[in-house]
Scaffold this motif. Structure first.
Motif, PDB file in Angstrom:
ATOM      1  N   SER A 183      35.885  17.074  25.489  1.00  0.00           N
ATOM      2  CA  SER A 183      35.051  18.022  26.230  1.00  0.00           C
ATOM      3  C   SER A 183      34.208  18.780  25.214  1.00  0.00           C
ATOM      4  N   ARG A 184      33.104  19.269  25.626  1.00  0.00           N
ATOM      5  CA  ARG A 184      32.203  19.972  24.705  1.00  0.00           C
ATOM      6  C   ARG A 184      32.845  21.255  24.172  1.00  0.00           C
ATOM      7  N   SER A 211      36.030  21.483  23.250  1.00  0.00           N
ATOM      8  CA  SER A 211      37.189  21.229  22.375  1.00  0.00           C
ATOM      9  C   SER A 211      36.823  21.347  20.935  1.00  0.00           C
TER      10      SER A 211
END
Length: 99
Positions: free
Chosen positions: A96-97, A99
């Motif tokens: 995910s962006r 993380s």
């Protein structure tokens, strides 16, 4: 393999790469990766983890070396690029962006 099994496998491979990336030297042994996967809800055997390490090595995401009965994985640039969304490794979930 059904779609859900494929999803779980791709997510587990992502967890493996993330765990390696968090290490100062980018390396962990297979037993430590079993624990890391279990932390994220992937309860898998050592043999299953070793199979995934071999697959990720085939995909150039990591390098494996064996030390006695232990398999040691080290993240490679392609694995880092995947985690940082600069590249894509087929068969590994996208992070995910956030993380």
């Amino acid at each position: 393999m059904n779609d859900f099994d494929a999803y779980l496998t791709e997510d587990a491979r992502l967890v493996i790469l993330k765990a390696l990336h968090l290490e100062a030297d980018g390396r962990l042994h297979d037993n430590a990766l079993v624990v890391a996967l279990d932390t994220y809800g992937h309860r898998r055997s050592r043999d299953w983890v070793r199979t995934q390490l071999r697959k990720l090595a085939d995909l150039q995401a990591l390098h494996i070396r064996e030390a006695g009965t232990v398999m040691v994985a080290e993240i490679r640039q392609a694995g880092v690029d995947h985690l940082e969304l600069r590249g894509r490794i087929e068969g590994v979930a996208l992070p995910s962006r956030s993380s």
